[in-house]
Design a protein around this motif. Structure first.
Motif, PDB file in Angstrom:
ATOM      1  N   ALA A  17     -11.899  -0.738  -1.727  1.00  0.00           N
ATOM      2  CA  ALA A  17     -12.336  -1.880  -2.537  1.00  0.00           C
ATOM      3  C   ALA A  17     -13.062  -2.927  -1.690  1.00  0.00           C
ATOM      4  O   ALA A  17     -14.076  -3.489  -2.128  1.00  0.00           O
ATOM      5  CB  ALA A  17     -11.139  -2.506  -3.248  1.00  0.00           C
ATOM      6  N   LEU A  18     -12.555  -3.172  -0.488  1.00  0.00           N
ATOM      7  CA  LEU A  18     -13.147  -4.248   0.320  1.00  0.00           C
ATOM      8  C   LEU A  18     -14.598  -3.961   0.703  1.00  0.00           C
ATOM      9  O   LEU A  18     -15.476  -4.797   0.441  1.00  0.00           O
ATOM     10  CB  LEU A  18     -12.281  -4.537   1.542  1.00  0.00           C
ATOM     11  CG  LEU A  18     -10.949  -5.241   1.205  1.00  0.00           C
ATOM     12  CD1 LEU A  18     -10.108  -5.419   2.456  1.00  0.00           C
ATOM     13  CD2 LEU A  18     -11.181  -6.580   0.520  1.00  0.00           C
ATOM     14  N   PRO A  19     -14.899  -2.784   1.291  1.00  0.00           N
ATOM     15  CA  PRO A  19     -16.322  -2.527   1.585  1.00  0.00           C
ATOM     16  C   PRO A  19     -17.174  -2.394   0.322  1.00  0.00           C
ATOM     17  O   PRO A  19     -18.355  -2.740   0.350  1.00  0.00           O
ATOM     18  CB  PRO A  19     -16.306  -1.214   2.377  1.00  0.00           C
ATOM     19  CG  PRO A  19     -14.949  -0.668   2.254  1.00  0.00           C
ATOM     20  CD  PRO A  19     -14.026  -1.751   1.829  1.00  0.00           C
ATOM     21  N   SER A  20     -16.582  -1.914  -0.774  1.00  0.00           N
ATOM     22  CA  SER A  20     -17.337  -1.847  -2.033  1.00  0.00           C
ATOM     23  C   SER A  20     -17.798  -3.243  -2.428  1.00  0.00           C
ATOM     24  O   SER A  20     -18.976  -3.462  -2.745  1.00  0.00           O
ATOM     25  CB  SER A  20     -16.470  -1.257  -3.155  1.00  0.00           C
ATOM     26  OG  SER A  20     -16.098   0.061  -2.859  1.00  0.00           O
ATOM     27  N   ALA A  21     -16.840  -4.189  -2.392  1.00  0.00           N
ATOM     28  CA  ALA A  21     -17.173  -5.562  -2.771  1.00  0.00           C
ATOM     29  C   ALA A  21     -18.150  -6.167  -1.765  1.00  0.00           C
ATOM     30  O   ALA A  21     -19.081  -6.897  -2.147  1.00  0.00           O
ATOM     31  CB  ALA A  21     -15.903  -6.398  -2.859  1.00  0.00           C
TER      32      ALA A  21
END
Ligand SMILES: [Cu+2]
Length: 619
Positions: A17-21
């Protein structure tokens, strides 16, 4: 903290989720031509929905080639994605912030839901819809609030209709760490809630966008950048130009009956989503009440299960383990007293340890002096004894001296004869022994939980005149225990649904890890059975011929009252001393005669398991 496999799944999820965001944030602000509020909407939603947010962004909103955004975002389904994201970003942020605050305040779950709905609705309407969109919609703030009230209400109702049952059922479910914002699980439930809420809100947004009630996706470019659409990070709204579906001129194409029907239906779904879970879980409890409890799989939990029951039955959290006992450590070790002016002084400390009951199978146990069973206290009839009990458990305790004649204040019954010993405190028991025989000591605070987790030990009192007791060539103490160890966690075994034991131990070990007793033919052995367990009456049986029952509950039977048998029912709290003679060489079993109690997690290893040990007669 990692306590269950789901924690690893969540770590992977948030690592995605973090790199996606981060990617969406970078791409939005560096390349994508749209209003800042939508950029933020996509970033927040990707933070909450992880790779799903990224997928939505790439499929519905990310400009494929410079200058094509206007055309790319035209399809209704993409417009509706934009509309839903815009709404959910605001609502979800309000809900999540409120959930974290109410959990910290210890509000009951039903009140949580109301605060979360209100916060989500107000944050969505007053900030995301009316404030951030003002530049796009024109008009005064007050007009926008009025205009967006109904679309926001419809969308928020649907969002919460999907999100509320996810939160209620999972937060108050088996693993109630989900109630604690300090746990990854809380954020996992929030993520899942937003995903389900999004799915619920999407159809309503399709309808509203198609009826011109809400904005969908929009394109916003700087004039100066022209068709090349080089988007600047700080595109100020004065220089910006907005176009696309909806835009400034929204003229809703809905009738009042349609609006009334749709709004009514969303209210109905909202009511169902918030009220129906209350039929299954106790929404009157708060994060503080349940304290991150993880319940045994299969425990029956209803809308009226009290928090005290949950605290009693919950798993021992691995973070409380203060000592890992070596794999081959044995319990029931002799405890040597210190002498203080004729008084035999013993020190006991109760703490949480990790204990191996079988190679490869460990339990988180409540233990005296870092062993299961606790150390053996052996004194002589008439001794003055002093026992200092230090409580290093995460909960209050007390120690009872089972079967002894002693002053009432020394009896160790929590809340009855003494205040429980608080964590970190020490209580001193002192009495003079007046009896002789096989006794034991055990916790007398939340016995259902603490004794089931291992807080007991043998107390052997030798008679002042040894000849009054039946004697044998050897002796062996057998302390029984039942355990519930499932999915990597230890729960106190109890005679109720979902809490029945799946491991059984003699002196803290399950066969084949139990001791083997060695005798020569013709020798006798005194087996001292102690019902230190909480649940079952164990019919203890010895192969190779009958034994003689010589004492019961510490009391030596008169020679006339002694009797021969080959099985003796040892109930919780009971003691039987039996003398068995090694009549023939070989490997003779001592075991419980309930078949299931001689298995390890329903498995037989080397001829059995659990309550079983061998007497090897050789020579
Ligand atoms: Cu049994």
């Amino acid at each position: 903290m990692i306590a269950q496999p789901i924690d690893l799944v969540l770590i992977v999820w948030f690592v995605l989720a973090l790199p996606s965001a981060a990617y969406v944030a970078y791409d939005q602000f560096a390349h994508n031509p749209e209003p800042v509020v939508m950029k933020w909407g996509f970033v927040l939603i990707t933070l909450y929905m992880g790779p799903i947010g990224l997928l939505l962004y790439v499929m519905a909103d990310k400009e494929p080639k410079p200058g094509t955004h206007e055309e790319f975002i035209k399809p209704l389904w993409k417009q509706a994605v934009g509309s839903t994201i815009h709404c959910c970003a605001g609502d979800a942020t309000g809900i999540i912030v409120a959930a974290a605050i109410t959990a910290s305040l210890g509000l009951p779950m039903w009140l949580d839901l109301i605060v979360e709905y209100t916060a989500g609705f107000l944050f969505g309407l007053l900030i995301f819809q009316s404030l951030f969109m003002q530049g796009i919609m024109g008009g005064t703030y007050r007009e926008n609030v009025r205009r967006m009230f109904l679309p926001e209400l419809i969308s928020m109702n649907m969002m919460m209709a999907g999100m509320a049952p996810v939160m209620s059922l999972l937060m108050m479910g088996r693993d109630m760490r989900a109630m604690q914002p300090t746990e990854l699980l809380f954020w996992g439930v929030m993520s899942l809630g937003v995903i389900v809420g999004f799915a619920f809100a999407y159809p309503a947004n399709v309808w509203m966008v198609s009826r011109q009630m809400k904005h969908g996706l929009m394109t916003e470019r700087r004039h100066a950048a022209g068709a090349a659409a080089r988007v600047h990070k700080h595109a100020d709204s004065h220089a910006a130009h907005t176009s696309g579906h909806g835009g400034h001129s929204m003229s809703p194409e809905t009738t009042r009956p349609q609006l009334a029907a749709v709004t009514g239906m969303t209210l109905l779904l909202l009511a169902a989503g918030t009220v129906l879970p209350a039929l299954f879980v106790n929404l009157r409890l708060s994060a503080r009440d349940v304290d991150g409890a993880i319940m045994p799989p299969g425990m029956i939990m209803g809308w009226d299960t009290p928090a005290a029951a949950m605290r009693d039955m919950r798993a021992v959290h691995p973070r409380f383990v203060s000592h890992v006992a070596p794999v081959d450590a044995r319990g029931d070790q002799p405890l040597a007293p210190k002498l203080d002016r004729g008084v035999k002084v013993f020190d006991l400390e109760a703490s949480v340890i990790r204990w191996t009951i079988l190679p490869g199978v460990t339990v988180e146990a409540y233990a005296f002096n870092r062993q299961v069973p606790g150390p053996r206290i052996r004194v002589t009839e008439g001794d003055r004894v002093r026992i200092n009990v230090t409580n290093s458990l995460p909960e209050p305790t007390a120690v009872h001296w089972h079967g002894l004649i002693l002053p009432n204040a020394m009896d160790g019954a929590a809340e009855i004869t003494q205040k429980p010993i608080a964590p970190g405190e020490t209580f001193t028991y002192e009495f003079t022994t007046e009896q002789a025989g096989t006794y034991f000591y055990h916790t007398h605070a939340h016995v259902d939980r603490q004794q089931g987790l291992g807080l007991y030990g043998a107390l052997i009192i030798d008679p002042r005149a040894p000849n009054i007791e039946a004697r044998a060539d050897a002796e062996y103490v057998i302390q029984l225990q039942e355990w519930l160890q499932r999915s990597g966690l230890t729960y106190p075994a109890m005679p109720m649904e979902g809490a029945l034991p799946n491991y059984f131990t003699i002196n803290g070990k399950a066969y084949p890890a139990t001791d083997t007793i060695h005798l020569k033919p013709g020798q006798t052995i005194k087996l001292r059975f102690i019902g230190s367990n909480n649940i079952f009456i164990h019919p203890m049986h010895v192969h190779g011929g009958p034994f003689t029952v010589v004492a019961r509950d510490g009391e030596t039977l008169s020679p006339q009252a002694r009797f021969d048998a080959d099985t003796v029912n040892v109930g919780p709290g009971q003691r039987y001393d039996v003398i068995w003679r090694a009549r023939k060489p070989g490997r003779w079993l001592v075991h419980c005669h309930i078949g299931h109690h001689t298995t390890n997690n329903n498995t037989e290893t080397d001829g059995g398991g659990g309550l079983m040990l061998l007497i090897e007669v050789t020579g």
